[in-house]
Design a protein around this motif. Structure first.
Motif, mmCIF file in Angstrom:
data_model
loop_
_atom_site.group_PDB
_atom_site.id
_atom_site.type_symbol
_atom_site.label_atom_id
_atom_site.label_comp_id
_atom_site.label_asym_id
_atom_site.label_seq_id
_atom_site.Cartn_x
_atom_site.Cartn_y
_atom_site.Cartn_z
ATOM 1 N N VAL A 1 -10.694 -6.450 5.491
ATOM 2 C CA VAL A 1 -9.251 -6.640 5.635
ATOM 3 C C VAL A 1 -8.487 -5.698 4.714
ATOM 4 N N HIS A 2 -8.971 -5.572 3.479
ATOM 5 C CA HIS A 2 -8.340 -4.701 2.483
ATOM 6 C C HIS A 2 -9.436 -4.098 1.615
ATOM 7 N N PRO A 3 -9.330 -2.830 1.258
ATOM 8 C CA PRO A 3 -10.406 -2.155 0.516
ATOM 9 C C PRO A 3 -10.811 -2.832 -0.786
ATOM 10 N N LEU A 4 -9.888 -3.522 -1.446
ATOM 11 C CA LEU A 4 -10.217 -4.171 -2.710
ATOM 12 C C LEU A 4 -10.881 -5.531 -2.518
ATOM 13 N N GLY A 5 -10.841 -6.052 -1.307
ATOM 14 C CA GLY A 5 -11.517 -7.320 -1.033
ATOM 15 C C GLY A 5 -10.949 -8.498 -1.780
ATOM 16 N N LYS A 6 -9.636 -8.501 -2.009
ATOM 17 C CA LYS A 6 -8.985 -9.576 -2.753
ATOM 18 C C LYS A 6 -8.155 -10.445 -1.821
ATOM 19 N N SER A 7 -7.652 -11.531 -2.361
ATOM 20 C CA SER A 7 -6.779 -12.437 -1.625
ATOM 21 C C SER A 7 -5.647 -12.858 -2.563
ATOM 22 N N PRO A 8 -4.426 -13.058 -2.048
ATOM 23 C CA PRO A 8 -4.055 -13.107 -0.633
ATOM 24 C C PRO A 8 -3.811 -11.729 -0.024
ATOM 25 N N VAL A 9 -4.003 -11.699 1.280
ATOM 26 C CA VAL A 9 -3.633 -10.556 2.111
ATOM 27 C C VAL A 9 -3.021 -11.127 3.383
ATOM 28 N N ILE A 10 -1.933 -10.513 3.851
ATOM 29 C CA ILE A 10 -1.388 -10.903 5.155
ATOM 30 C C ILE A 10 -1.429 -9.695 6.077
ATOM 31 N N VAL A 11 -1.547 -9.998 7.359
ATOM 32 C CA VAL A 11 -1.453 -8.972 8.393
ATOM 33 C C VAL A 11 -0.330 -9.402 9.329
ATOM 34 N N ASP A 12 0.686 -8.555 9.408
ATOM 35 C CA ASP A 12 1.850 -8.825 10.252
ATOM 36 C C ASP A 12 2.016 -7.648 11.199
ATOM 37 N N GLY A 13 1.553 -7.799 12.420
ATOM 38 C CA GLY A 13 1.567 -6.683 13.351
ATOM 39 C C GLY A 13 0.613 -5.598 12.872
ATOM 40 N N GLU A 14 1.141 -4.400 12.660
ATOM 41 C CA GLU A 14 0.325 -3.281 12.207
ATOM 42 C C GLU A 14 0.293 -3.163 10.685
ATOM 43 N N LEU A 15 1.019 -4.039 9.990
ATOM 44 C CA LEU A 15 1.097 -3.973 8.532
ATOM 45 C C LEU A 15 0.072 -4.887 7.884
ATOM 46 N N THR A 16 -0.645 -4.369 6.911
ATOM 47 C CA THR A 16 -1.532 -5.166 6.065
ATOM 48 C C THR A 16 -0.989 -5.078 4.647
ATOM 49 N N ILE A 17 -0.690 -6.238 4.066
ATOM 50 C CA ILE A 17 -0.023 -6.262 2.768
ATOM 51 C C ILE A 17 -0.820 -7.133 1.809
ATOM 52 N N ALA A 18 -1.139 -6.588 0.655
ATOM 53 C CA ALA A 18 -1.833 -7.313 -0.402
ATOM 54 C C ALA A 18 -0.900 -7.458 -1.605
ATOM 55 N N GLU A 19 -1.347 -8.221 -2.595
ATOM 56 C CA GLU A 19 -0.618 -8.521 -3.835
ATOM 57 C C GLU A 19 0.475 -9.557 -3.568
ATOM 58 N N SER A 20 0.400 -10.654 -4.297
ATOM 59 C CA SER A 20 1.324 -11.770 -4.071
ATOM 60 C C SER A 20 2.782 -11.348 -4.153
ATOM 61 N N GLY A 21 3.133 -10.593 -5.194
ATOM 62 C CA GLY A 21 4.531 -10.193 -5.368
ATOM 63 C C GLY A 21 5.022 -9.336 -4.222
ATOM 64 N N ALA A 22 4.180 -8.390 -3.783
ATOM 65 C CA ALA A 22 4.563 -7.527 -2.667
ATOM 66 C C ALA A 22 4.703 -8.329 -1.381
ATOM 67 N N ILE A 23 3.812 -9.297 -1.178
ATOM 68 C CA ILE A 23 3.882 -10.145 0.019
ATOM 69 C C ILE A 23 5.165 -10.970 0.005
ATOM 70 N N ILE A 24 5.485 -11.551 -1.146
ATOM 71 C CA ILE A 24 6.698 -12.360 -1.260
ATOM 72 C C ILE A 24 7.932 -11.507 -1.004
ATOM 73 N N ASP A 25 7.993 -10.330 -1.620
ATOM 74 C CA ASP A 25 9.127 -9.428 -1.392
ATOM 75 C C ASP A 25 9.263 -9.085 0.092
ATOM 76 N N TYR A 26 8.142 -8.760 0.714
ATOM 77 C CA TYR A 26 8.163 -8.363 2.127
ATOM 78 C C TYR A 26 8.650 -9.507 3.021
ATOM 79 N N LEU A 27 8.063 -10.689 2.856
ATOM 80 C CA LEU A 27 8.410 -11.798 3.743
ATOM 81 C C LEU A 27 9.874 -12.201 3.597
ATOM 82 N N ILE A 28 10.357 -12.209 2.357
ATOM 83 C CA ILE A 28 11.761 -12.587 2.148
ATOM 84 C C ILE A 28 12.699 -11.516 2.696
ATOM 85 N N LYS A 29 12.365 -10.254 2.430
ATOM 86 C CA LYS A 29 13.217 -9.167 2.915
ATOM 87 C C LYS A 29 13.271 -9.150 4.435
ATOM 88 N N ARG A 30 12.153 -9.415 5.076
ATOM 89 C CA ARG A 30 12.102 -9.305 6.544
ATOM 90 C C ARG A 30 12.559 -10.568 7.260
#
Length: 223
Positions: free
Chosen positions: A46-75
């Motif tokens: 799913v992600h080269p670092l093999g960590k969690s959490p990771v989300i897949v939204d369409g063609e986007l794969t997003i790792a890191e909790s802070g980045a995921i939170i920023d993305y979901l709220i922004k979108r």
């Protein structure tokens, strides 16, 4: 459909909580840790670092909790309930601070405390007493005093404001949820009533309760 790659005893519960707060459709892909408590190799697909959490939204794969939170709220937070507007500058700065503080300052200390508590258990029997002495000394002299300082800091903030980063719950509350529940699960909060009240409020939140129903209870790695 958003796909959440969820590892047991990890930070991914907070991403599921945010999805519940936003009322989004999602699917959980659950993974169990190995005997050595590492993430399984399957996560590297799913992600080269093999960590969690990771989300897949369409063609986007997003790792890191802070980045995921920023993305979901922004979108997806179209009405802006989960983050203060930059027009409310003081609240916005406070929100950004706690969003980054969770992983930048607090979680490293909690992880170090966990790691040094595990070293004696993982050491050969012959050297275990020595390993226990070294680990205890590091925790007592370095880690625990710093954690006490952070707990006092958080307690003072929550006593005044009740939550992190504006109206409850915000993205900063989502990010802080894991370390707050980790603290509750690994130490007494008797001297920190505001933190204890915060964790109770979190666990009473309907969206959090739906998270637990879908993903199971949040299990903290034992110290």
């Amino acid at each position: 459909m958003i796909h959440v790659h969820h590892l047991e005893k990890s930070r991914s519960h907070r991403v599921i909580w945010l999805l519940e707060l936003l009322g989004l459709d999602y699917e959980i892909h659950a993974y169990r840790r190995t005997k050595s408590m590492q993430a399984p190799r399957e996560l590297k697909k799913v992600h080269p670092l093999g960590k969690s959490p990771v989300i897949v939204d369409g063609e986007l794969t997003i790792a890191e909790s802070g980045a995921i939170i920023d993305y979901l709220i922004k979108r997806y937070d179209e009405e802006g309930h989960l983050s203060p507007s930059a027009d409310h500058f003081e609240a916005w700065v406070d929100y950004r601070y706690w969003l980054h503080y969770a992983e930048g300052s607090l979680m490293p200390l909690l992880l170090m405390s966990l790691i040094f508590s595990q070293i004696p258990k993982q050491s050969p029997a012959l050297v275990r007493p020595v390993a226990k002495g070294i680990s205890s000394t590091i925790r007592e002299r370095f880690i625990d005093p710093q954690l006490d300082q952070h707990l006092a800091f958080i307690e003072a903030h929550l006593s005044e404001k009740g939550s992190f980063g504006g109206a409850w719950p915000s993205g900063a509350d989502v990010q802080m949820s894991f370390p707050m529940l980790a603290l509750k699960g690994t130490r007494s909060l008797g001297s920190y009533p505001a933190i204890a009240a915060y964790t109770q409020r979190l666990e009473s939140d309907p969206a959090w309760q739906r998270t637990v129903e879908r993903a199971g209870p949040l299990e903290i790695l034992e110290r």
